[in-house]
Scaffold this active site. Structure first.
Site, PDB file in Angstrom:
ATOM      1  N   ASP A  22       0.827  -1.218   0.000  1.00 20.19           N
ATOM      2  CA  ASP A  22       0.000   0.000   0.000  1.00 20.19           C
ATOM      3  C   ASP A  22       0.860   1.266   0.000  1.00 20.19           C
ATOM      4  O   ASP A  22       0.429   2.319  -0.488  1.00 20.19           O
ATOM      5  CB  ASP A  22      -1.054   0.002   1.122  1.00 20.19           C
ATOM      6  CG  ASP A  22      -0.447  -0.058   2.499  1.00 20.19           C
ATOM      7  OD1 ASP A  22       0.596  -0.713   2.680  1.00 20.19           O
ATOM      8  OD2 ASP A  22      -1.030   0.557   3.421  1.00 20.19           O
ATOM      9  N   THR A 136       4.035   7.019   6.197  1.00 21.38           N
ATOM     10  CA  THR A 136       3.071   5.921   6.134  1.00 21.38           C
ATOM     11  C   THR A 136       3.689   4.635   6.706  1.00 21.38           C
ATOM     12  O   THR A 136       3.277   3.533   6.364  1.00 21.38           O
ATOM     13  CB  THR A 136       2.587   5.677   4.686  1.00 21.38           C
ATOM     14  OG1 THR A 136       3.693   5.216   3.917  1.00 21.38           O
ATOM     15  CG2 THR A 136       1.999   6.918   4.065  1.00 21.38           C
ATOM     16  N   GLU A 177      -2.538  -0.218  16.155  1.00 21.54           N
ATOM     17  CA  GLU A 177      -2.374  -0.262  14.687  1.00 21.54           C
ATOM     18  C   GLU A 177      -0.884  -0.494  14.381  1.00 21.54           C
ATOM     19  O   GLU A 177      -0.010  -0.075  15.141  1.00 21.54           O
ATOM     20  CB  GLU A 177      -2.881   1.071  14.102  1.00 21.54           C
ATOM     21  CG  GLU A 177      -2.748   1.209  12.597  1.00 21.54           C
ATOM     22  CD  GLU A 177      -1.357   1.598  12.136  1.00 21.54           C
ATOM     23  OE1 GLU A 177      -0.986   1.233  11.014  1.00 21.54           O
ATOM     24  OE2 GLU A 177      -0.648   2.266  12.927  1.00 21.54           O
ATOM     25  N   HIS A 252      -4.813   2.003   2.989  1.00 22.89           N
ATOM     26  CA  HIS A 252      -4.318   2.788   4.131  1.00 22.89           C
ATOM     27  C   HIS A 252      -3.465   3.981   3.678  1.00 22.89           C
ATOM     28  O   HIS A 252      -3.788   5.144   3.940  1.00 22.89           O
ATOM     29  CB  HIS A 252      -3.435   1.916   5.025  1.00 22.89           C
ATOM     30  CG  HIS A 252      -4.072   0.691   5.566  1.00 22.89           C
ATOM     31  ND1 HIS A 252      -5.057   0.721   6.526  1.00 22.89           N
ATOM     32  CD2 HIS A 252      -3.840  -0.620   5.309  1.00 22.89           C
ATOM     33  CE1 HIS A 252      -5.404  -0.524   6.835  1.00 22.89           C
ATOM     34  NE2 HIS A 252      -4.686  -1.358   6.114  1.00 22.89           N
TER      35      HIS A 252
END
Ligand code: BDR
Ligand code: CA
Length: 325
Positions: A22, A136, A177, A252
């Site tokens: 991602d 990220t 997470e 995401h």
């Protein structure tokens, strides 16, 4: 500040990626966005080791026709860790051994030795008033740059990061997470640094889904499209096993880039967050009890997303990066 940026009206963007699947989609989203100039990519560990992330980023930039964009080496381990990070078997399953779902990119011979923490702490472009800095992966590199250059918190206009979960469960533990779980100390330091941040966490990223219908269309776009379809289909296959009710894979990291470029895509709650550092809730992002009554809130937590508009932007921008119209 780089001359390239001074001369254009485009918004400078710096990505900080632990380049798995991602993250690769986020990179394509950025390159397909005409209003931004991607001025650099810092590497992090997480989905893969930091060195593999740097290699993947270099290979993807070549594949997408932008080998000129600088890639920087970040830190290879979490803030509180004595040894370098290597991804656990569960993560290797999700992103594949090479982080790209087994897709073999044709190039990847370029290497880099430039220091990413120095770049974040010192580069002139990091002072640009419209700069978008988008991590990220874990927030290790940013936290280290803030330690090295404490004035950075007041110079960096805003950071939009993918990570955390405020109103939904975590994806590694019931509370944490993955990106925050990988370096809770770094995330907590960033959230206490005074920086203005936007948290794009599982609250919204589990609403933004990529399906096989879209990846099938990429296969018509040439070599880059076929490789991206292979990567994304691998990732969708993992979601079909682990999370079948979603009907595809979560976008995401592309959503974080999208929200950085166009904050109106998400609806936010303003809060002062912290991260639990001990006990079974380690890695949980939560409203900081010590700053609950502070008038000024430093973090915009994305809790809503305009899914159709985001998916439309994703389709257009990623297809553009892959060589489509
Ligand atoms: C995040 O963790 C990583 O595996 C993904 O690339 C994304 O940044 C999702 O929790
Ligand atoms: Ca990532």
């Amino acid at each position: 500040m780089s001359d390239d940026i001074r001369g254009t009206s485009r918004i400078p963007l710096v990505l900080d990626l632990d380049t798995g699947i991602d993250d690769a989609l986020a990179l394509a989203y950025a390159l397909g966005s005409p209003e931004v100039e991607l001025v650099g990519v810092v590497s992090s560990y997480g989905n893969v080791t930091m060195e593999t992330a740097a290699r993947n980023t270099c290979a993807l930039l070549e594949l997408l026709g932008r080998p000129d964009i600088p890639v920087y080496l970040g830190l290879d381990r979490p803030t509180a860790s004595a040894g370098p990070f290597s991804p656990p078997p569960g993560v290797v399953r999700i992103h594949g051994e090479n982080g790209l779902g087994g897709a073999v990119l044709p190039c990847g011979c370029r290497t880099t030795r430039q220091n990413g923490v120095d770049f974040i702490a010192n580069a002139g472009v990091m002072r640009h008033r419209e700069l978008c800095y988008v991590p990220t992966g874990p927030l290790t590199n940013l936290a280290a740059a803030l330690r090295r250059s404490p004035g950075l918190a007041s110079r960096l206009p805003r950071v939009t990061f993918m990570g955390g979960a405020l109103t939904v469960p975590g994806n590694v533990t019931p509370c944490a997470e993955a990106n925050v779980h990988n370096d809770p100390e770094a995330a907590d330091a960033v959230l206490h640094s005074g920086l203005r941040t936007c948290m794009v966490g599982l609250d919204v990223t589990h609403q933004a889904i990529l399906t096989r219908e879209e990846t099938a269309a990429w296969r018509e776009l040439g070599a880059a499209g076929r490789l991206f379809a292979q990567m994304a289909d691998y990732y969708i296959g993992i979601y079909e096993k682990n999370n079948p009710c979603l009907g595809g894979c979560a976008l995401h990291d592309p959503l974080a880039v999208a929200a950085a470029i166009d904050p109106t895509l998400v609806r936010c709650l303003s809060a002062n967050l912290c991260v639990d550092l001990t006990g079974p809730t380690r890695g949980r992002t939560v409203c900081d009890p010590a700053r609950l009554r502070d008038a000024e809130k430093r973090c915009d937590v994305a809790l809503g997303v305009d899914v159709p508009r985001f998916l439309g932007e994703f389709r257009t921008r990623v297809r553009r990066a892959l060589g489509g119209r």
